[in-house]
Motif scaffolding. Structure first.
Motif, short mmCIF file in Angstrom:
data_model
loop_
_atom_site.label_atom_id
_atom_site.label_comp_id
_atom_site.label_asym_id
_atom_site.label_seq_id
_atom_site.Cartn_x
_atom_site.Cartn_y
_atom_site.Cartn_z
N SER A 194 4.14 1.51 -13.25
CA SER A 194 4.79 2.57 -12.49
C SER A 194 3.87 3.75 -12.21
CB SER A 194 6.05 3.05 -13.23
OG SER A 194 5.71 3.66 -14.46
N TRP A 195 4.32 4.58 -11.31
CA TRP A 195 3.65 5.84 -10.95
C TRP A 195 4.73 6.88 -10.72
CZ3 TRP A 195 4.46 8.69 -6.51
CH2 TRP A 195 3.60 9.76 -6.28
N LYS A 196 4.46 8.13 -11.14
CA LYS A 196 5.43 9.19 -10.95
C LYS A 196 4.73 10.48 -10.56
CE LYS A 196 9.26 11.58 -13.28
NZ LYS A 196 10.08 11.66 -14.52
N SER A 197 5.29 11.17 -9.60
CA SER A 197 4.76 12.47 -9.19
C SER A 197 5.31 13.55 -10.11
CB SER A 197 5.16 12.77 -7.74
OG SER A 197 4.93 14.14 -7.44
N LYS A 242 -2.17 10.82 0.87
CA LYS A 242 -3.29 10.38 0.05
C LYS A 242 -2.89 9.08 -0.65
CE LYS A 242 -5.15 15.01 -0.82
NZ LYS A 242 -5.51 16.02 -1.87
N GLU A 243 -3.81 8.13 -0.69
CA GLU A 243 -3.47 6.82 -1.23
C GLU A 243 -3.13 6.89 -2.71
OE1 GLU A 243 -4.99 2.18 -1.08
OE2 GLU A 243 -6.21 3.77 -0.18
N VAL A 244 -2.10 6.14 -3.10
CA VAL A 244 -1.67 6.03 -4.49
C VAL A 244 -1.90 4.59 -4.94
CG1 VAL A 244 0.32 6.05 -6.04
CG2 VAL A 244 0.06 7.84 -4.30
N VAL A 245 -2.55 4.43 -6.07
CA VAL A 245 -2.81 3.10 -6.61
C VAL A 245 -1.87 2.87 -7.79
CG1 VAL A 245 -4.49 1.58 -7.71
CG2 VAL A 245 -5.21 3.14 -5.88
N ILE A 246 -1.07 1.82 -7.69
CA ILE A 246 -0.17 1.44 -8.77
C ILE A 246 -0.65 0.11 -9.33
CG2 ILE A 246 2.22 0.94 -9.44
CD1 ILE A 246 3.11 2.60 -7.04
N PRO A 247 -1.13 0.09 -10.56
CA PRO A 247 -1.69 -1.15 -11.12
C PRO A 247 -0.71 -2.30 -11.01
CG PRO A 247 -2.09 0.71 -12.59
CD PRO A 247 -1.16 1.20 -11.53
N GLU A 248 -1.26 -3.48 -10.76
CA GLU A 248 -0.43 -4.66 -10.70
C GLU A 248 0.16 -4.96 -12.07
OE1 GLU A 248 -2.45 -7.95 -8.95
OE2 GLU A 248 -3.15 -6.79 -7.21
N GLY A 249 1.34 -5.54 -12.07
CA GLY A 249 2.00 -5.87 -13.32
C GLY A 249 3.44 -5.42 -13.31
N HIS A 250 4.34 -6.30 -13.75
CA HIS A 250 5.75 -6.00 -13.80
C HIS A 250 6.02 -4.77 -14.66
CE1 HIS A 250 10.01 -6.50 -13.75
NE2 HIS A 250 10.11 -6.88 -15.01
N LEU A 251 6.79 -3.83 -14.12
CA LEU A 251 7.17 -2.55 -14.73
C LEU A 251 6.05 -1.52 -14.73
CD1 LEU A 251 9.41 -3.66 -17.77
CD2 LEU A 251 10.08 -3.12 -15.42
N ARG A 301 0.86 -1.18 0.00
CA ARG A 301 0.00 0.00 0.00
C ARG A 301 0.89 1.23 0.00
NH1 ARG A 301 -2.14 3.47 3.96
NH2 ARG A 301 -4.13 4.43 3.37
N PHE A 302 0.48 2.27 -0.76
CA PHE A 302 1.29 3.47 -0.93
C PHE A 302 0.47 4.72 -0.63
CE2 PHE A 302 2.19 0.28 -4.16
CZ PHE A 302 3.54 0.01 -3.96
N GLU A 338 8.20 2.00 -9.26
CA GLU A 338 8.07 1.04 -10.36
C GLU A 338 8.02 -0.37 -9.79
OE1 GLU A 338 11.40 -0.40 -13.20
OE2 GLU A 338 10.41 1.26 -14.24
N ARG A 339 7.05 -1.14 -10.24
CA ARG A 339 6.97 -2.54 -9.80
C ARG A 339 8.08 -3.35 -10.47
NH1 ARG A 339 2.50 -4.03 -6.83
NH2 ARG A 339 0.72 -2.59 -6.85
#
Length: 342
Positions: free
Chosen positions: A191-194, A180-189, A174-175, A202-203
């Motif tokens: 990612s989320w960036k501010s 505020k919660e950040v959702v990073i979709p499952e899956g290799h590579l 959990r991030f 990055e996953r």
């Protein structure tokens, strides 16, 4: 007879086409460099090994190209994408650290409390400890369940979500960013960036493993794991049936630390640091619970903390360091002693 000849010719043709196709999909190794002027590899273009031609891979188990910018030898190497618990900057197990000086030590802290791992002039990393104390034990068994990262006036947290039973097919991360919660979709590579701060996550596998990057400040490799039945049997943790104590295995990489850096782990990066851990014992334990205790995961306050939640200072410390992922096990692949020096 003619049929046999035709079959032989067809097999040779198919073999040649297959070889041609194989050559076509071989990836040309990328070139990597170091952006720190303090590195001997500054702006030198180094070719990645053929075994790991890229800095990323669609296969989460594959090794990727890595250039140690702190090494006197400018040579790209292959490394796993997940944290190396035997490398410098590691924080794993209950909790076992490998310091910036290569020393191995344990810091138990206290269950359900928070402690500062690294505090420097421009950022701070706190950790939340979970654990239990079986009857007859004099101390808590503890593990790191979450990290709080403070920088500028921003904050980011990553935590292992509680679970009664471990399930590999479930993501236990959990991030939050600025609470505020950040959702990073499952899956290799995935990612989320501010866009505000440049912080990137990055996953490194489809679930339960990530890399956090704050450019020119730090990189953190994280993996979520449970306490297994075998762990429980070997160490006699006496884990209850309704909690697998999911926790974080981590390896830190820092850039440009000041000479005054503090924290349970941070102090081991000081140029004149001398470890208080006893040498030659199976579990060298260090203290500092009162010195590094902090009231919450995202608090900048502790007795020894030096971080202030303001904009990055333009002043440069005259003694800064660039530390990389290093293996301090002493094995043949450890780098022949160059990585565990201050």
């Amino acid at each position: 007879m003619e049929t046999k000849y035709l079959l032989a010719i067809m097999l040779i043709f198919i073999s040649c086409v297959g070889q041609l196709h194989a050559h076509e999909i071989i990836q040309v190794p990328k070139k990597v460099t170091c952006t720190s002027r303090q590195s001997r590899c500054f702006k030198h273009l180094i070719v990645c090994p053929h075994e790991c031609p890229d800095v990323k891979s669609i296969n989460p188990k594959a090794k990727v190209c890595y250039l140690d910018c702190n090494s006197p030898i400018c040579k790209a190497e292959c490394k796993h994408q997940k944290p190396n618990c035997n490398g410098r900057g590691a924080a794993c197990l209950d909790p076992r650290f490998i310091g910036g000086d290569g020393s191995v030590f344990y810091f138990h802290g206290r269950r359900n409390e928070n402690f500062t791992l690294v505090s420097d002039t421009n950022f701070q990393i706190n950790a939340h400890f979970i654990g239990l104390r079986p009857e007859g034990r004099s101390r808590d068994y503890t593990w790191i369940q979450a990290f709080g990262i403070l920088f500028n006036s921003q904050n980011f947290s990553v935590e292992a979500t509680p679970a009664a039973k471990w399930a590999d097919e479930v993501d236990h991360l959990r991030f939050t960013y600025n609470e505020k919660e950040v959702v990073i979709p499952e899956g290799h590579l995935s990612s989320w960036k501010s866009s505000e701060s440049g912080l990137q996550v990055e996953r490194t596998s489809s679930k339960n493993s990530v890399k956090i990057i704050l450019p020119e400040v730090m990189e953190i490799s994280i993996n979520v794991v449970p306490i297994t039945k075998e762990d429980d049997r070997v160490h006699n943790y006496q884990i209850p049936s309704d909690n697998c104590f999911a926790h974080l295995e981590t390896q830190f990489r820092f850039f440009g630390l000041s000479s005054k850096v503090e924290g349970v782990l941070g102090r081991t990066y000081q140029p004149d640091f001398e470890s208080s851990a006893k040498l030659g014992v199976a579990m060298p334990v260090v203290g500092g619970e009162d010195k590094y205790s902090t009231p919450s995961l995202l608090s900048p306050d502790c007795k020894a903390c030096i971080f202030l939640p303001v904009e990055f200072s333009n002043e440069k410390d005259t003694s800064v360091m660039d530390y990389s992922f290093l293996d301090c096990t002493g094995g043949s692949a450890s780098g022949h002693g160059i990585m565990c020096r201050k």
